[in-house]
Scaffold this active site. Structure first.
Site, short mmCIF file in Angstrom:
data_model
loop_
_atom_site.label_atom_id
_atom_site.label_comp_id
_atom_site.label_asym_id
_atom_site.label_seq_id
_atom_site.Cartn_x
_atom_site.Cartn_y
_atom_site.Cartn_z
N ASP A 115 40.72 39.43 60.77
CA ASP A 115 39.37 38.88 60.66
C ASP A 115 39.35 37.55 61.40
O ASP A 115 40.36 36.84 61.44
CB ASP A 115 38.99 38.66 59.20
CG ASP A 115 38.76 39.97 58.45
OD1 ASP A 115 38.25 40.92 59.06
OD2 ASP A 115 39.08 40.02 57.25
N ASP A 133 33.63 45.30 60.90
CA ASP A 133 32.82 45.04 59.71
C ASP A 133 31.33 44.98 60.06
O ASP A 133 30.49 45.43 59.28
CB ASP A 133 33.24 43.74 59.04
CG ASP A 133 34.68 43.77 58.54
OD1 ASP A 133 35.18 44.88 58.23
OD2 ASP A 133 35.29 42.70 58.45
#
Length: 159
Positions: A115, A133
């Site tokens: 991330d 995402d």
């Protein structure tokens, strides 16, 4: 409706390329300020959304991998069964599958999901996320919108 799989491939490629860039260019957990509300911050998520089960000891890696594979197969079957006029659902499913595959790749090959997109306001940070995402979230929103567009009037009134 499999013609929408190009969108799945685009999400996977963009996701993996940006994660590779972030891993090569950013120092782990060291924010690189882009704006007053957005940083690039490399983080490794061993859990699911919002780091759910992130500290579970490792078994969750395979649980989430199996869930991603199963969900991708189910959504692929759903995508194949759509009618040509159900384009919004097809786009949503293609985006979700792309996001699931992008994060699955990380989970299987690295043991965690990379991330790096970090939004914040007033000292409060939204959990860091990635392009996969975004694909999953945008796809889910499109499926929800499409479900309201095609809901019979009686069904909407009864709820």
């Amino acid at each position: 409706m499999l013609r929408w799989l190009w969108l799945t491939a685009a999400v996977v490629v963009l996701d993996l390329l940006t994660k590779q860039w972030a891993s090569a260019q950013l120092l782990y957990a060291q924010p690189l300020e882009v704006t007053g509300f957005f940083n690039l911050t490399l983080l490794h998520n061993t859990g699911a959304a919002f780091s759910f089960l992130g500290e579970a000891g490792g078994w969750q890696r395979w649980l989430f991998a199996v869930i991603a594979v199963g969900a991708s197969i189910a959504m692929g079957i759903w995508l194949m069964r759509l009618q040509p006029h159900e384009r919004l659902s097809a786009i949503g499913l293609a985006l979700i599958i792309g996001g699931a595959v992008g994060n699955l790749w990380d989970r299987v090959t690295l043991g965690y999901v990379v991330d790096f997109l970090d939004f914040h306001l007033g000292g409060r940070h939204w959990p860091a996320f990635n392009i996969a995402d975004i694909g999953i979230s945008l796809g889910a929103v499109l499926l929800i919108i499409d479900s309201f567009r095609h809901a019979p009037d009686d069904q909407i009134r009864d709820q």
